[in-house]
Design an enzyme around this catalytic site. Structure first.
Site, PDB file in Angstrom:
ATOM      1  N   HIS A  87      82.283  48.129   8.192  1.00 12.52           N
ATOM      2  CA  HIS A  87      81.798  46.996   8.996  1.00 12.52           C
ATOM      3  C   HIS A  87      80.268  46.871   8.843  1.00 12.52           C
ATOM      4  O   HIS A  87      79.507  47.136   9.769  1.00 12.52           O
ATOM      5  CB  HIS A  87      82.176  47.308  10.441  1.00 12.52           C
ATOM      6  CG  HIS A  87      82.033  46.198  11.427  1.00 12.52           C
ATOM      7  ND1 HIS A  87      80.892  45.456  11.576  1.00 12.52           N
ATOM      8  CD2 HIS A  87      82.906  45.724  12.340  1.00 12.52           C
ATOM      9  CE1 HIS A  87      81.064  44.580  12.539  1.00 12.52           C
ATOM     10  NE2 HIS A  87      82.272  44.722  13.023  1.00 12.52           N
ATOM     11  N   ASP A 100      83.365  34.039  12.559  1.00  7.98           N
ATOM     12  CA  ASP A 100      84.192  35.247  12.608  1.00  7.98           C
ATOM     13  C   ASP A 100      85.417  34.968  11.740  1.00  7.98           C
ATOM     14  O   ASP A 100      86.354  34.297  12.169  1.00  7.98           O
ATOM     15  CB  ASP A 100      84.581  35.548  14.070  1.00  7.98           C
ATOM     16  CG  ASP A 100      85.082  36.968  14.249  1.00  7.98           C
ATOM     17  OD1 ASP A 100      85.284  37.654  13.235  1.00  7.98           O
ATOM     18  OD2 ASP A 100      85.266  37.386  15.407  1.00  7.98           O
ATOM     19  N   GLU A 122      81.932  42.637   5.556  1.00 10.57           N
ATOM     20  CA  GLU A 122      82.692  43.879   5.674  1.00 10.57           C
ATOM     21  C   GLU A 122      83.792  43.942   4.615  1.00 10.57           C
ATOM     22  O   GLU A 122      84.607  43.034   4.527  1.00 10.57           O
ATOM     23  CB  GLU A 122      83.324  43.943   7.073  1.00 10.57           C
ATOM     24  CG  GLU A 122      82.351  43.591   8.185  1.00 10.57           C
ATOM     25  CD  GLU A 122      83.039  43.360   9.531  1.00 10.57           C
ATOM     26  OE1 GLU A 122      84.105  43.963   9.763  1.00 10.57           O
ATOM     27  OE2 GLU A 122      82.520  42.568  10.333  1.00 10.57           O
ATOM     28  N   ARG A 142      85.146  55.251  14.336  1.00 12.25           N
ATOM     29  CA  ARG A 142      83.708  55.050  14.580  1.00 12.25           C
ATOM     30  C   ARG A 142      83.193  55.837  15.778  1.00 12.25           C
ATOM     31  O   ARG A 142      81.978  55.822  16.044  1.00 12.25           O
ATOM     32  CB  ARG A 142      83.360  53.564  14.686  1.00 12.25           C
ATOM     33  CG  ARG A 142      84.004  52.816  15.826  1.00 12.25           C
ATOM     34  CD  ARG A 142      83.580  51.341  15.810  1.00 12.25           C
ATOM     35  NE  ARG A 142      84.183  50.609  16.914  1.00 12.25           N
ATOM     36  CZ  ARG A 142      83.755  49.451  17.346  1.00 12.25           C
ATOM     37  NH1 ARG A 142      82.717  48.865  16.778  1.00 12.25           N
ATOM     38  NH2 ARG A 142      84.348  48.841  18.348  1.00 12.25           N
TER      39      ARG A 142
HETATM   40  C1  BG6 Z   1      83.869  41.914  13.739  1.00 10.20           C
HETATM   41  C2  BG6 Z   1      85.051  41.133  14.266  1.00 10.20           C
HETATM   42  O1  BG6 Z   1      84.222  42.591  12.588  1.00 10.20           O
HETATM   43  O2  BG6 Z   1      83.458  42.858  14.727  1.00 10.20           O
HETATM   44  C3  BG6 Z   1      84.653  40.448  15.555  1.00 10.20           C
HETATM   45  O3  BG6 Z   1      85.456  40.209  13.286  1.00 10.20           O
HETATM   46  C4  BG6 Z   1      84.134  41.445  16.546  1.00 10.20           C
HETATM   47  O4  BG6 Z   1      85.766  39.753  16.091  1.00 10.20           O
HETATM   48  C5  BG6 Z   1      83.003  42.230  15.902  1.00 10.20           C
HETATM   49  O5  BG6 Z   1      83.660  40.766  17.697  1.00 10.20           O
HETATM   50  C6  BG6 Z   1      82.384  43.302  16.804  1.00 10.20           C
HETATM   51  O6  BG6 Z   1      83.359  44.123  17.324  1.00 10.20           O
HETATM   52  P1  BG6 Z   1      82.949  45.283  18.326  1.00 10.20           P
HETATM   53  O7  BG6 Z   1      84.226  45.938  18.742  1.00 10.20           O
HETATM   54  O8  BG6 Z   1      82.047  46.218  17.562  1.00 10.20           O
HETATM   55  O9  BG6 Z   1      82.212  44.623  19.455  1.00 10.20           O
END
Ligand code: BG6
Length: 293
Positions: free
Chosen positions: A160, A206, A264, A100
């Site tokens: 995601h 989550d 996701e 990403r």
């Molecule tokens: C989600 C996870 O997919 O992404 C969470 O299940 C996480 O645990 C969230 O907090 C965001 O992650 P990030 O790294 O983008 O802050």
């Protein structure tokens, strides 16, 4: 750079390249079927609005558009691990892996039946990644990973996807009934089973569901159902940070959490993908919107 990309890969007026937020290069898609945007930074789709519907993807007003930071919203690609499942010998490696924040290359663009498609490519360590996105009245995504090493390798992955919702407390997610899921709020790691009712939200959520089933996001407030159909994806993550966690994230507005949910498609432990040398694996997701009452 945009000139070169346009000379080589523009598809008429339907897909053109221009500087986006923070000067990062993006492809802008404008066809009768939809409007969309995809940044080469992260191979990151930030926008997709099929004709006759409101914007489908959620993007934080506080999102960073910096070459070394992920974009908060849209569709980040998580690879080669999900969340904090990084190798033990790399404690400082980033959450959700490297894809990403990687600068992806354009490999091809083309007219498709109902819209336009773009193929992006990158390499991460000994993996080759190809991401094929087709933008039309549906959004078709296909992520192919090839093991370029001369020994087996195992990875996790996720698309995601952040969806805009009317109000998190008013939506339902169906399709996960009866599925096992890992509940990970607050560092927990406990296995549960979804009952036979749709998933609703009244607190931080989550969860990594062990399910390859299609999922529907029912949003009566916006009058739409979003269908998420998966191929070769054994995991579905559902996430909303709720109030406190949203407030703790610098790239997430304090008041924004009621207006989003992540659903996701992925392959996450115990469904990490093991590839032999030169083997490839493709995960697909199709997203489609329908009006509902
Ligand atoms: C989600 C996870 O997919 O992404 C969470 O299940 C996480 O645990 C969230 O907090 C965001 O992650 P990030 O790294 O983008 O802050």
């Amino acid at each position: 750079m945009n000139q070169d990309l346009n000379a080589k890969f523009a598809v008429g007026e339907a897909l053109t390249f221009s500087p986006g937020e923070g000067g990062l290069t993006r492809a802008v898609i404008q066809t009768p079927a939809c409007r969309a945007e995809v940044y080469l930074h992260g191979g990151h789709i930030t926008r997709w609005q099929p004709a006759g519907h409101d914007e489908v993807l959620w993007l934080s007003q506080r999102a960073n558009f910096l070459y070394d930071m992920p974009i908060r919203g849209g569709i980040p690609i998580c690879f080669p691990w999900f969340a904090g499942n990084k190798p033990a010998d790399r404690p400082n490696a980033p959450s959700h892996g490297y894809a990403r924040t990687q600068n992806w290359q354009v490999a091809d663009t083309r007219h498709t039946g109902q819209g336009v498609g773009i193929i992006l490519a990158t390499t991460i360590e000994d993996y080759g990644l190809t991401y094929h996105a087709e933008f039309g009245e549906a959004l078709h995504l296909s992520l192919t990973v090839t093991n370029n090493a001369d020994q087996p390798q195992t990875f996790e992955e996720a698309l995601h996807t952040y969806f805009t919702v009317s109000q998190i407390k008013g939506i339902q997610v169906t399709g996960l009934e009866g599925a096992e899921y890992l509940h990970t709020v607050g560092g927990a790691n406990t296995l549960h089973t979804q009952g036979d009712t749709p998933l609703t939200f009244d607190q931080e959520t989550d969860r990594v569901y062990r399910s390859d089933a299609a999922v529907m996001l029912h949003d009566p407030g916006l009058g739409r159902d979003i269908h998420i159909i998966k191929g070769d994806s054994q995991s579905t993550v559902v996430w909303n940070p709720w109030m406190d966690k949203a407030a703790a994230m610098s790239d997430f507005g304090d008041d924004e959490w009621p207006g989003m949910v992540c659903i996701e498609s992925g392959n996450i432990t115990p469904h990490a993908v093991k590839l032999q040398a030169n083997e490839s694996h493709t995960m697909t997701t199709t997203i489609r919107v329908e009006n509902c009452t």
